[in-house]
Enzyme design. Structure first.
Site, PDB file in Angstrom:
ATOM      1  N   ARG A  71       0.837  -1.197   0.000  1.00 20.29           N
ATOM      2  CA  ARG A  71       0.000   0.000   0.000  1.00 20.29           C
ATOM      3  C   ARG A  71       0.876   1.252   0.000  1.00 20.29           C
ATOM      4  O   ARG A  71       1.974   1.263   0.544  1.00 20.29           O
ATOM      5  CB  ARG A  71      -0.913   0.023   1.222  1.00 20.29           C
ATOM      6  CG  ARG A  71      -2.117  -0.905   1.118  1.00 20.29           C
ATOM      7  CD  ARG A  71      -3.010  -0.844   2.346  1.00 20.29           C
ATOM      8  NE  ARG A  71      -2.320  -1.369   3.514  1.00 20.29           N
ATOM      9  CZ  ARG A  71      -1.727  -0.641   4.435  1.00 20.29           C
ATOM     10  NH1 ARG A  71      -1.764   0.692   4.378  1.00 20.29           N
ATOM     11  NH2 ARG A  71      -1.115  -1.191   5.452  1.00 20.29           N
ATOM     12  N   TYR A 199      -1.780  -3.450  -6.686  1.00 22.39           N
ATOM     13  CA  TYR A 199      -1.558  -4.122  -5.399  1.00 22.39           C
ATOM     14  C   TYR A 199      -2.845  -4.223  -4.561  1.00 22.39           C
ATOM     15  O   TYR A 199      -3.615  -3.257  -4.468  1.00 22.39           O
ATOM     16  CB  TYR A 199      -0.463  -3.401  -4.587  1.00 22.39           C
ATOM     17  CG  TYR A 199      -0.374  -3.985  -3.193  1.00 22.39           C
ATOM     18  CD1 TYR A 199       0.173  -5.255  -2.996  1.00 22.39           C
ATOM     19  CD2 TYR A 199      -0.919  -3.329  -2.086  1.00 22.39           C
ATOM     20  CE1 TYR A 199       0.193  -5.841  -1.738  1.00 22.39           C
ATOM     21  CE2 TYR A 199      -0.907  -3.902  -0.822  1.00 22.39           C
ATOM     22  CZ  TYR A 199      -0.346  -5.160  -0.663  1.00 22.39           C
ATOM     23  OH  TYR A 199      -0.344  -5.739   0.575  1.00 22.39           O
ATOM     24  N   LYS A 208      -9.770  -2.684   1.789  1.00 19.03           N
ATOM     25  CA  LYS A 208      -9.467  -1.542   2.648  1.00 19.03           C
ATOM     26  C   LYS A 208     -10.258  -0.291   2.249  1.00 19.03           C
ATOM     27  O   LYS A 208     -10.714   0.466   3.105  1.00 19.03           O
ATOM     28  CB  LYS A 208      -7.961  -1.264   2.666  1.00 19.03           C
ATOM     29  CG  LYS A 208      -7.133  -2.429   3.228  1.00 19.03           C
ATOM     30  CD  LYS A 208      -7.531  -2.742   4.642  1.00 19.03           C
ATOM     31  CE  LYS A 208      -7.093  -4.087   5.184  1.00 19.03           C
ATOM     32  NZ  LYS A 208      -5.702  -4.341   5.401  1.00 19.03           N
ATOM     33  N   HIS A 228     -10.331  -2.898  11.617  1.00 15.81           N
ATOM     34  CA  HIS A 228      -9.232  -3.717  11.076  1.00 15.81           C
ATOM     35  C   HIS A 228      -8.946  -4.848  12.072  1.00 15.81           C
ATOM     36  O   HIS A 228      -7.955  -4.809  12.793  1.00 15.81           O
ATOM     37  CB  HIS A 228      -8.004  -2.811  10.901  1.00 15.81           C
ATOM     38  CG  HIS A 228      -6.883  -3.429  10.117  1.00 15.81           C
ATOM     39  ND1 HIS A 228      -5.585  -2.997  10.268  1.00 15.81           N
ATOM     40  CD2 HIS A 228      -6.849  -4.411   9.182  1.00 15.81           C
ATOM     41  CE1 HIS A 228      -4.796  -3.697   9.450  1.00 15.81           C
ATOM     42  NE2 HIS A 228      -5.536  -4.557   8.785  1.00 15.81           N
ATOM     43  N   SER A 250      -1.088  -3.825  10.252  1.00 17.82           N
ATOM     44  CA  SER A 250      -0.754  -4.660   9.112  1.00 17.82           C
ATOM     45  C   SER A 250       0.515  -5.464   9.373  1.00 17.82           C
ATOM     46  O   SER A 250       1.509  -4.921   9.874  1.00 17.82           O
ATOM     47  CB  SER A 250      -0.562  -3.787   7.878  1.00 17.82           C
ATOM     48  OG  SER A 250      -1.735  -3.033   7.667  1.00 17.82           O
ATOM     49  N   CYS A 252       1.072  -7.740  11.594  1.00 15.55           N
ATOM     50  CA  CYS A 252       1.402  -7.884  13.018  1.00 15.55           C
ATOM     51  C   CYS A 252       0.681  -9.067  13.663  1.00 15.55           C
ATOM     52  O   CYS A 252       0.536  -9.124  14.880  1.00 15.55           O
ATOM     53  CB  CYS A 252       1.108  -6.594  13.764  1.00 15.55           C
ATOM     54  SG  CYS A 252       2.279  -5.297  13.362  1.00 15.55           S
ATOM     55  N   ASN A 256      -2.406 -15.029  11.672  1.00 13.87           N
ATOM     56  CA  ASN A 256      -1.866 -16.101  12.510  1.00 13.87           C
ATOM     57  C   ASN A 256      -2.749 -16.384  13.716  1.00 13.87           C
ATOM     58  O   ASN A 256      -3.030 -17.534  14.034  1.00 13.87           O
ATOM     59  CB  ASN A 256      -0.441 -15.762  12.947  1.00 13.87           C
ATOM     60  CG  ASN A 256       0.558 -16.071  11.855  1.00 13.87           C
ATOM     61  OD1 ASN A 256       1.129 -17.145  11.818  1.00 13.87           O
ATOM     62  ND2 ASN A 256       0.723 -15.145  10.916  1.00 13.87           N
ATOM     63  N   ASP A 277      -9.032 -10.156   8.942  1.00 17.48           N
ATOM     64  CA  ASP A 277      -8.578  -8.786   8.639  1.00 17.48           C
ATOM     65  C   ASP A 277      -9.591  -7.689   8.960  1.00 17.48           C
ATOM     66  O   ASP A 277      -9.197  -6.609   9.353  1.00 17.48           O
ATOM     67  CB  ASP A 277      -8.196  -8.703   7.151  1.00 17.48           C
ATOM     68  CG  ASP A 277      -7.291  -7.512   6.828  1.00 17.48           C
ATOM     69  OD1 ASP A 277      -6.309  -7.308   7.561  1.00 17.48           O
ATOM     70  OD2 ASP A 277      -7.574  -6.796   5.860  1.00 17.48           O
ATOM     71  N   ARG A 366       2.189 -12.119  -0.839  1.00 20.73           N
ATOM     72  CA  ARG A 366       0.864 -12.463  -0.287  1.00 20.73           C
ATOM     73  C   ARG A 366       0.288 -13.702  -0.946  1.00 20.73           C
ATOM     74  O   ARG A 366       0.613 -14.026  -2.087  1.00 20.73           O
ATOM     75  CB  ARG A 366      -0.104 -11.298  -0.520  1.00 20.73           C
ATOM     76  CG  ARG A 366       0.289  -9.997   0.174  1.00 20.73           C
ATOM     77  CD  ARG A 366      -0.487  -9.798   1.440  1.00 20.73           C
ATOM     78  NE  ARG A 366       0.080  -8.746   2.290  1.00 20.73           N
ATOM     79  CZ  ARG A 366      -0.438  -8.404   3.459  1.00 20.73           C
ATOM     80  NH1 ARG A 366      -1.524  -8.993   3.908  1.00 20.73           N
ATOM     81  NH2 ARG A 366       0.127  -7.468   4.203  1.00 20.73           N
TER      82      ARG A 366
HETATM   83  P1  GTP Z   1      -2.243  -7.887   7.328  1.00 20.23           P
HETATM   84  O1  GTP Z   1      -2.752  -8.918   6.394  1.00 20.23           O
HETATM   85  O2  GTP Z   1      -1.160  -7.049   6.722  1.00 20.23           O
HETATM   86  O3  GTP Z   1      -3.306  -7.031   7.916  1.00 20.23           O
HETATM   87  O4  GTP Z   1      -1.423  -8.622   8.497  1.00 20.23           O
HETATM   88  P2  GTP Z   1      -1.763  -9.611   9.707  1.00 20.23           P
HETATM   89  O5  GTP Z   1      -2.024  -8.805  10.925  1.00 20.23           O
HETATM   90  O6  GTP Z   1      -2.786 -10.606   9.306  1.00 20.23           O
HETATM   91  O7  GTP Z   1      -0.351 -10.322   9.943  1.00 20.23           O
HETATM   92  P3  GTP Z   1       0.090 -11.847   9.850  1.00 20.23           P
HETATM   93  O8  GTP Z   1      -0.683 -12.735  10.759  1.00 20.23           O
HETATM   94  O9  GTP Z   1       0.108 -12.225   8.416  1.00 20.23           O
HETATM   95  O10 GTP Z   1       1.584 -11.790  10.409  1.00 20.23           O
HETATM   96  C1  GTP Z   1       2.586 -11.023   9.821  1.00 20.23           C
HETATM   97  C2  GTP Z   1       3.942 -11.514  10.219  1.00 20.23           C
HETATM   98  O11 GTP Z   1       4.069 -11.563  11.648  1.00 20.23           O
HETATM   99  C3  GTP Z   1       4.229 -12.910   9.702  1.00 20.23           C
HETATM  100  O12 GTP Z   1       5.539 -12.942   9.179  1.00 20.23           O
HETATM  101  C4  GTP Z   1       4.110 -13.781  10.923  1.00 20.23           C
HETATM  102  O13 GTP Z   1       4.923 -14.918  10.855  1.00 20.23           O
HETATM  103  C5  GTP Z   1       4.506 -12.843  12.068  1.00 20.23           C
HETATM  104  N1  GTP Z   1       3.800 -13.196  13.329  1.00 20.23           N
HETATM  105  C6  GTP Z   1       2.491 -13.481  13.477  1.00 20.23           C
HETATM  106  N2  GTP Z   1       2.184 -13.824  14.751  1.00 20.23           N
HETATM  107  C7  GTP Z   1       3.342 -13.745  15.447  1.00 20.23           C
HETATM  108  C8  GTP Z   1       3.687 -13.996  16.821  1.00 20.23           C
HETATM  109  O14 GTP Z   1       2.852 -14.347  17.663  1.00 20.23           O
HETATM  110  N3  GTP Z   1       4.986 -13.811  17.169  1.00 20.23           N
HETATM  111  C9  GTP Z   1       5.933 -13.427  16.252  1.00 20.23           C
HETATM  112  N4  GTP Z   1       7.172 -13.274  16.666  1.00 20.23           N
HETATM  113  N5  GTP Z   1       5.642 -13.191  14.951  1.00 20.23           N
HETATM  114  C10 GTP Z   1       4.375 -13.351  14.548  1.00 20.23           C
HETATM  115  C1  SPV Z   2      -2.860  -4.720   5.241  1.00 21.25           C
HETATM  116  O1  SPV Z   2      -1.912  -4.080   4.757  1.00 21.25           O
HETATM  117  O2  SPV Z   2      -3.332  -4.455   6.369  1.00 21.25           O
HETATM  118  C2  SPV Z   2      -3.453  -5.858   4.511  1.00 21.25           C
HETATM  119  C3  SPV Z   2      -3.047  -6.078   3.132  1.00 21.25           C
HETATM  120  O3  SPV Z   2      -4.302  -6.552   5.044  1.00 21.25           O
HETATM  121  S1  SPV Z   2      -3.901  -4.998   2.046  1.00 21.25           S
HETATM  122  O4  SPV Z   2      -5.209  -5.559   1.785  1.00 21.25           O
HETATM  123  O5  SPV Z   2      -3.126  -4.932   0.834  1.00 21.25           O
HETATM  124  O6  SPV Z   2      -4.044  -3.704   2.662  1.00 21.25           O
HETATM  125 MN    MN Z   3      -4.869  -5.777   7.031  1.00 24.48          MN
END
Ligand code: GTP
Ligand code: SPV
Ligand code: MN
Length: 581
Positions: A71, A199, A208, A228, A250, A252, A256, A277, A366
């Site tokens: 983004r 993207y 978003k 979010h 994002s 974070c 997971n 999300d 992604r």
């Molecule tokens: P967006 O799709 O961007 O909104 O992100 P999200 O909040 O869904 O993040 P996601 O769960 O994809 O995690 C992003 C990164 O953080 C990945 O590389 C994960 O491996 C890492 N991560 C997720 N949970 C944890 C955790 O509990 N501990 C650590 N150290 N890293 C984590």
């Molecule tokens: C984020 O950046 O928080 C995402 C990916 O979930 S996107 O939909 O590209 O914004």
């Molecule tokens: Mn997001």
């Protein structure tokens, strides 16, 4: 032009085709045949590659332009009538100026290209809380992603034909140059214009742009919340099931947490994924908050996904997934940093890894995959009214200061916790990573209006709902003196969720401190966990840095005056007084 009874849609498609001088118009039905035709078209034009079919069934790789991988927040605008309504948290452009600019950008932009009309529904098709939209785009990549991420096609168009309101999103890939890139939102009229990016967050306009920026504006008028947030169900061995929502910035950890696998010693525990999300929340007849997931798929971060961290995600992306900007092994399987098998041969740009520099997969590479592929997907995600929420969790990436888990003392204190959260920047947006910035409710890039008014709206729920969930703050990302994460994270995060739910059920104690309630280590299940007791005590105590932090809180909130609700200042005072004492 197919038959649509909706004159507004008919007229807008006609106008857009005229402006962009599109060669053809394709009305998307959302059928499997259409999906396959678009895949074939992209394979032919080398904008999509088929992955190793032994390991990955019907999975594809798309490589985006190297300048178009995340983004672009500085090119994203809220074009409300009044600048003040957009607030200091948004870039603003006057709607008249934005429309003039947009007309220039879009004029002739689809010459020799097909214009796709993509009707979609955000949320279960029959839910009263769902919303309709139509995205016009010249990108087959956008169409196939919208097919996975939303309820796309005929069923959505049928609702629009019935005269239901819909958001109008106009998108064109243009030449993908950053100079011409603009993502413009017109909240008063429910319109989005996005130019020169393909993207996800810039181009899949249901996500978003619609479900957060436009929807948050509408939610304020309508007395609901567009956030979010992930939505997850947690079932204990006694069969008691609680749903929680969690807002992390994002990249974070939302995806997971939404599909975590319980640690080995958590026998009989089950996790149910509703969303990863976005959550739309309404107050139900019983005075509780209910959440629906407006999406139908996951657009998730690939790097870091492994058998150890997120086996659910690893399994769900082995069929019918689209990968964007990952690397390839010699035998055409996808590869990314954190993957525990295979070696990368070709990097995300298509270069030979032996000679290229940098990570093999882009840090913001992604996957796009249907929710139905997720083994922990909860049928309740399809329910009209959504799921009842027992706790709201905020969290960010903080290498120090912020404890593992913190419970708010009241709704207002919880809103303050969300409003003043900060997190280190990630690769999900362009710009430097690892920089600590304020990210209220993980909505800094997504709130379609003034944060002061947004917090006021959050505070107002104390009057709108009789059974509000408790609010928590978590931090999985504290590091030791060697920069290593102290908390194991991932599946072990269930240990923290368990404490939160015990608190909700009145079954655990807490230490009251000026910044909020902290767990007693004896109430956390730490069995089989290899973690230093001293480090853990530090994670669950009030750091001396909080006095300094409250000064940052002060100056951050000041930026949103005169719109900051007085309730937040009262909470700030209480914390400061407590810390002084
Ligand atoms: P967006 O799709 O961007 O909104 O992100 P999200 O909040 O869904 O993040 P996601 O769960 O994809 O995690 C992003 C990164 O953080 C990945 O590389 C994960 O491996 C890492 N991560 C997720 N949970 C944890 C955790 O509990 N501990 C650590 N150290 N890293 C984590
Ligand atoms: C984020 O950046 O928080 C995402 C990916 O979930 S996107 O939909 O590209 O914004
Ligand atoms: Mn997001």
């Amino acid at each position: 032009m197919p038959y649509t009874k909706n004159n507004s849609l008919k007229e807008w498609v006609r106008e857009s085709a005229k402006l962009t001088q599109a060669k053809n118009i394709h009305w998307c039905t959302g059928s499997e045949e259409e999906y396959q035709e678009l895949i074939n078209l992209m394979l032919k034009s080398d904008t999509l590659y088929k992955l190793n079919t032994d390991e990955y069934r019907d999975c594809y790789l798309h490589r985006s332009d190297p300048n178009d991988v995340a983004r672009t927040e500085h090119l994203t605008f809220v074009c409300s009538q009044e600048k003040d309504q957009a607030g200091p948290n948004n870039n603003w452009m006057a709607p008249k100026e934005a429309r003039m600019l947009s007309n220039e950008l879009f004029a002739g932009s689809m010459k020799d290209r097909t214009l796709y009309v993509v009707p979609y529904c955000m949320g279960p098709i029959s839910s009263p809380y769902s919303q309709l939209g139509v995205e016009i785009t010249d990108s087959p990549y956008v169409v196939i992603n919208m097919k996975i991420m939303t309820r796309m096609g005929t069923q959505a168009l049928k609702k629009i034909d019935e005269g239901k309101p819909f958001v109008k999103g106009l998108h064109c890939t243009g030449d993908l140059s950053v100079e011409k890139r603009r993502i413009l939102h017109f909240p008063e009229t429910g319109e989005i214009h996005s130019f020169s990016s393909g993207y996800g967050g810039n181009a899949l306009l249901g996500k978003k742009c619609h479900a957060l920026r436009i929807a948050s504006w509408q939610a304020r008028q309508g007395g609901w919340l567009a956030e979010h947030m992930l939505i997850v169900g947690i079932e204990n061995p006694q069969g008691e099931k609680h749903y929680v929502v969690a807002a992390f910035p994002s990249a974070c950890g939302k995806t997971n947490l939404a599909m975590l696998i319980p640690p080995k010693d958590y026998k009989g525990w089950k996790i149910w994924t509703v969303g990863d999300d976005i959550a739309w929340m309404h107050v139900g007849d019983d005075g509780r908050l209910y959440a629906i997931n407006p999406e139908a798929g996951f657009f998730g971060v690939v790097p870091g996904t492994s058998e150890k961290t997120n086996p659910n995600a690893l399994n769900m992306i082995k069929q019918d997934a689209i990968f964007t900007n990952v690397a390839l092994t010699a035998d055409g399987a996808p590869w990314w940093e954190g993957k525990t098998s295979g070696t990368p041969k070709i990097n995300w740009k298509g270069e030979d890894c032996d000679t290229a520099t940098g990570p093999a997969a882009h840090p913001n590479s992604r996957f796009t995959v249907s929710s139905k592929n997720c083994a922990s997907y909860d049928e309740a995600a399809e329910s009209q009214n959504g799921v009842p929420i027992s706790a709201i969790i905020f969290g960010g990436r903080r290498s120090n200061l912020v404890p593992l888990v913190l419970e708010s003392k009241s709704w207002e204190h919880g809103v303050l916790l969300g409003a003043t959260m900060a997190s280190q920047t990630t690769a999900a947006a362009t710009g430097e990573t690892g920089i600590l910035r304020n990210d209220p409710m993980a909505m800094n890039p997504f709130c379609g209006y003034h944060f002061g008014s947004y917090w006021e709206h959050w505070v107002s729920f104390a009057k709108r709902a009789t059974h509000l969930p408790r609010i928590y703050n978590v931090n999985w990302f504290r590091t030791d003196e060697n920069g290593k994460f102290i908390w194991p994270g991932f599946g072990d995060n269930l240990r923290v969720l368990e404490w939160i739910l015990k608190r909700v059920d009145g079954k655990a104690q807490a230490k009251e401190t000026p910044i909020g309630n902290l767990p007693l280590l004896s109430d956390l299940n730490l069995e089989h966990l290899d973690i230093d007791k001293e480090a853990l005590e530090k994670l669950c105590s009030v750091d001396s840095g909080w006095i300094e932090e409250m000064k940052n809180v002060d100056s951050f909130l000041q930026k949103f005056e005169p719109k900051v609700p007085k309730e937040l200042w009262q909470e700030v005072s209480k914390i400061k007084d407590g810390l002084k004492a």
